[in-house]
Design a protein around this motif. Structure first.
Motif, PDB file in Angstrom:
ATOM      1  N   ALA A 237      -1.919  -0.410  -4.529  1.00 55.18           N
ATOM      2  CA  ALA A 237      -2.231   0.122  -3.194  1.00 55.18           C
ATOM      3  C   ALA A 237      -3.634  -0.283  -2.766  1.00 55.18           C
ATOM      4  N   ASN A 238      -4.587  -0.151  -3.673  1.00 60.11           N
ATOM      5  CA  ASN A 238      -5.975  -0.494  -3.327  1.00 60.11           C
ATOM      6  C   ASN A 238      -6.163  -1.991  -3.144  1.00 60.11           C
ATOM      7  N   LYS A 239      -5.537  -2.775  -4.007  1.00 54.88           N
ATOM      8  CA  LYS A 239      -5.706  -4.225  -3.887  1.00 54.88           C
ATOM      9  C   LYS A 239      -5.127  -4.717  -2.563  1.00 54.88           C
ATOM     10  N   ALA A 240      -3.980  -4.177  -2.185  1.00 52.28           N
ATOM     11  CA  ALA A 240      -3.366  -4.560  -0.912  1.00 52.28           C
ATOM     12  C   ALA A 240      -4.233  -4.135   0.266  1.00 52.28           C
ATOM     13  N   GLN A 241      -4.773  -2.930   0.199  1.00 52.41           N
ATOM     14  CA  GLN A 241      -5.571  -2.418   1.317  1.00 52.41           C
ATOM     15  C   GLN A 241      -6.870  -3.218   1.474  1.00 52.41           C
TER      16      GLN A 241
ATOM     17  N   GLU B 141      -8.943   7.481 -15.317  1.00 47.98           N
ATOM     18  CA  GLU B 141      -8.597   6.431 -16.278  1.00 47.98           C
ATOM     19  C   GLU B 141      -9.844   5.580 -16.554  1.00 47.98           C
ATOM     20  N   PRO B 142     -10.814   6.121 -17.281  1.00 44.63           N
ATOM     21  CA  PRO B 142     -12.080   5.392 -17.463  1.00 44.63           C
ATOM     22  C   PRO B 142     -11.932   4.058 -18.181  1.00 44.63           C
ATOM     23  N   GLY B 143     -10.827   3.846 -18.894  1.00 39.37           N
ATOM     24  CA  GLY B 143     -10.602   2.577 -19.570  1.00 39.37           C
ATOM     25  C   GLY B 143      -9.853   1.553 -18.745  1.00 39.37           C
ATOM     26  N   ASN B 144      -9.572   1.850 -17.471  1.00 38.58           N
ATOM     27  CA  ASN B 144      -8.825   0.955 -16.590  1.00 38.58           C
ATOM     28  C   ASN B 144      -9.805   0.032 -15.868  1.00 38.58           C
TER      29      ASN B 144
ATOM     30  N   ARG C 102       0.841  -1.210   0.000  1.00 40.63           N
ATOM     31  CA  ARG C 102       0.000   0.000   0.000  1.00 40.63           C
ATOM     32  C   ARG C 102       0.873   1.257   0.000  1.00 40.63           C
ATOM     33  N   ASP C 103       1.872   1.282   0.878  1.00 35.85           N
ATOM     34  CA  ASP C 103       2.711   2.474   1.006  1.00 35.85           C
ATOM     35  C   ASP C 103       3.522   2.725  -0.269  1.00 35.85           C
ATOM     36  N   ARG C 104       4.106   1.680  -0.822  1.00 39.83           N
ATOM     37  CA  ARG C 104       4.899   1.835  -2.052  1.00 39.83           C
ATOM     38  C   ARG C 104       3.997   2.204  -3.231  1.00 39.83           C
ATOM     39  N   GLY C 105       2.800   1.636  -3.272  1.00 38.70           N
ATOM     40  CA  GLY C 105       1.874   1.968  -4.340  1.00 38.70           C
ATOM     41  C   GLY C 105       1.483   3.439  -4.314  1.00 38.70           C
ATOM     42  N   ILE C 106       1.146   3.930  -3.146  1.00 33.74           N
ATOM     43  CA  ILE C 106       0.776   5.347  -3.026  1.00 33.74           C
ATOM     44  C   ILE C 106       1.963   6.241  -3.390  1.00 33.74           C
ATOM     45  N   ALA C 107       3.156   5.858  -2.920  1.00 29.78           N
ATOM     46  CA  ALA C 107       4.351   6.666  -3.209  1.00 29.78           C
ATOM     47  C   ALA C 107       4.657   6.715  -4.700  1.00 29.78           C
ATOM     48  N   ALA C 108       4.231   5.695  -5.444  1.00 30.55           N
ATOM     49  CA  ALA C 108       4.497   5.641  -6.886  1.00 30.55           C
ATOM     50  C   ALA C 108       3.538   6.512  -7.696  1.00 30.55           C
ATOM     51  N   GLY C 109       2.580   7.151  -7.054  1.00 30.31           N
ATOM     52  CA  GLY C 109       1.643   8.010  -7.772  1.00 30.31           C
ATOM     53  C   GLY C 109       0.498   7.220  -8.381  1.00 30.31           C
ATOM     54  N   ARG C 110      -0.156   7.820  -9.380  1.00 31.03           N
ATOM     55  CA  ARG C 110      -1.350   7.195  -9.951  1.00 31.03           C
ATOM     56  C   ARG C 110      -1.073   5.782 -10.466  1.00 31.03           C
ATOM     57  N   ALA C 111       0.120   5.536 -11.006  1.00 29.25           N
ATOM     58  CA  ALA C 111       0.444   4.211 -11.541  1.00 29.25           C
ATOM     59  C   ALA C 111       0.434   3.134 -10.466  1.00 29.25           C
ATOM     60  N   GLY C 112       0.586   3.542  -9.207  1.00 26.12           N
ATOM     61  CA  GLY C 112       0.600   2.583  -8.106  1.00 26.12           C
ATOM     62  C   GLY C 112      -0.732   2.452  -7.394  1.00 26.12           C
TER      63      GLY C 112
ATOM     64  N   GLU D 252     -12.542   5.532  -2.276  1.00 25.73           N
ATOM     65  CA  GLU D 252     -12.331   6.929  -2.694  1.00 25.73           C
ATOM     66  C   GLU D 252     -11.181   7.018  -3.694  1.00 25.73           C
ATOM     67  N   ARG D 253     -10.093   6.304  -3.413  1.00 27.72           N
ATOM     68  CA  ARG D 253      -8.956   6.315  -4.357  1.00 27.72           C
ATOM     69  C   ARG D 253      -9.351   5.679  -5.680  1.00 27.72           C
ATOM     70  N   ALA D 254     -10.083   4.551  -5.603  1.00 31.27           N
ATOM     71  CA  ALA D 254     -10.469   3.854  -6.838  1.00 31.27           C
ATOM     72  C   ALA D 254     -11.425   4.694  -7.672  1.00 31.27           C
ATOM     73  N   GLU D 255     -12.328   5.403  -7.018  1.00 35.98           N
ATOM     74  CA  GLU D 255     -13.271   6.243  -7.760  1.00 35.98           C
ATOM     75  C   GLU D 255     -12.531   7.356  -8.496  1.00 35.98           C
ATOM     76  N   ALA D 256     -11.536   7.957  -7.834  1.00 34.92           N
ATOM     77  CA  ALA D 256     -10.735   9.000  -8.482  1.00 34.92           C
ATOM     78  C   ALA D 256      -9.930   8.414  -9.641  1.00 34.92           C
ATOM     79  N   GLN D 257      -9.406   7.199  -9.456  1.00 31.86           N
ATOM     80  CA  GLN D 257      -8.648   6.551 -10.527  1.00 31.86           C
ATOM     81  C   GLN D 257      -9.553   6.234 -11.712  1.00 31.86           C
ATOM     82  N   ALA D 258     -10.763   5.748 -11.437  1.00 28.40           N
ATOM     83  CA  ALA D 258     -11.694   5.424 -12.522  1.00 28.40           C
ATOM     84  C   ALA D 258     -12.091   6.669 -13.304  1.00 28.40           C
ATOM     85  N   ALA D 259     -12.221   7.793 -12.606  1.00 24.27           N
ATOM     86  CA  ALA D 259     -12.562   9.044 -13.287  1.00 24.27           C
ATOM     87  C   ALA D 259     -11.402   9.518 -14.166  1.00 24.27           C
TER      88      ALA D 259
END
Length: 255
Positions: free
Chosen positions: A70-74, A106-109, A56-66, A97-104
């Motif tokens: 981060a979410n799967k681990a959490q 990256e709608p194709g993810n 989770r920590d490394r994923g968040i530190a990596a920015g949007r690509a992580g 909340e993080r996943a919703e922002a990511q979906a907005a």
């Protein structure tokens, strides 16, 4: 929310090379592409090894690509290892909340939509499915899952959660009212069977199918549910998350 509880079994000895080599098998269920960013790959190493907090920590530190790792681990940690109910709920909502922002963004993810549904689904189970349905959570979960499957039809984990959605709704409100939420016995069974076809080595697919069978069709399906749990226990876990799924199946059999 404090330090996370550690993985209760020996960590799996992954490194970046072994995760790369086994990527197709490790991500059979979510079809996540192999990341080019080594910081993101290292977060996945932590996830597969059983260091969910590190992932989770490394994923968040990596920015949007992580965000996905981060979410799967959490979500995995909160679902299986967090002992405090209030902390579990907070972790699910934070991941949603993080996943919703990511979906907005990256709608194709497909995994952004899938993990949004997964986090909201786990949250709904935590507060009671009936209460969550009254809050309109069912339509949010279903919409996110439908999007994930449309974007990636071979996403076995999304099919598992879709099957669980149908099962939970029908178990709580019945078939007639369930149809108002878009739930049906036939669709639930179809998604569980599709998940097993896509993830033939998965303890999780068998465990969720076992629980879903009884929710969808009653106690007459208990013998088949027990068989599925026995098969789940017999699956050989290839990483930490799969070990947790197999141990949960073992606990279901012993109850």
């Amino acid at each position: 929310m404090g330090q996370w509880t550690g993985f209760p079994y020996p960590l799996y000895p992954f490194d970046m090379d072994s995760v790369r080599a086994q990527w197709a098998r490790l991500h059979q269920g979510d079809q996540e592409p192999l990341p080019a960013d080594e910081a993101v790959l290292q977060a996945w190493v932590c996830f597969h090894a059983g260091d969910f907090e590190g992932a989770r920590d490394r994923g968040i530190a990596a920015g949007r690509a992580g965000t996905t790792v981060a979410n799967k681990a959490q979500i995995a940690y909160a679902s299986y290892l967090e002992p405090r109910e209030a902390a579990r709920i907070a972790l699910f909502l934070q991941a949603a909340e993080r996943a919703e922002a990511q979906a907005a963004a990256e709608p194709g993810n497909a995994n952004a939509h899938y993990l949004l549904a997964s986090a909201l689904g786990r949250y709904s189970q935590s507060i009671s499915v009936a209460k969550a349905l009254a809050m309109g959570m069912g339509s949010r979960v279903r919409a996110a899952l439908d999007t994930a499957v449309r974007l990636c039809p071979s996403h076995g984990e999304a099919h598992i959660v879709l099957g669980a959605f149908h099962a939970e709704v029908i178990d709580k409100v019945g078939s007639l009212l369930g149809r108002t939420q878009g739930a049906s016995v036939e669709a639930g069974l179809r998604h569980f069977r599709q998940a097993l076809r896509l993830m033939p080595d998965s303890a999780l697919a068998r465990l969720e199918f076992a629980k879903g069978l009884v929710m969808l069709e009653g106690e007459k399906r208990l013998p088949e549910a027990d068989r599925l749990c026995q098969e789940a226990v017999a699956c050989t876990p290839v990483d930490a998350a799969e070990r947790l799924h197999a141990e949960r199946a073992r606990a279901e059999l012993s109850d």
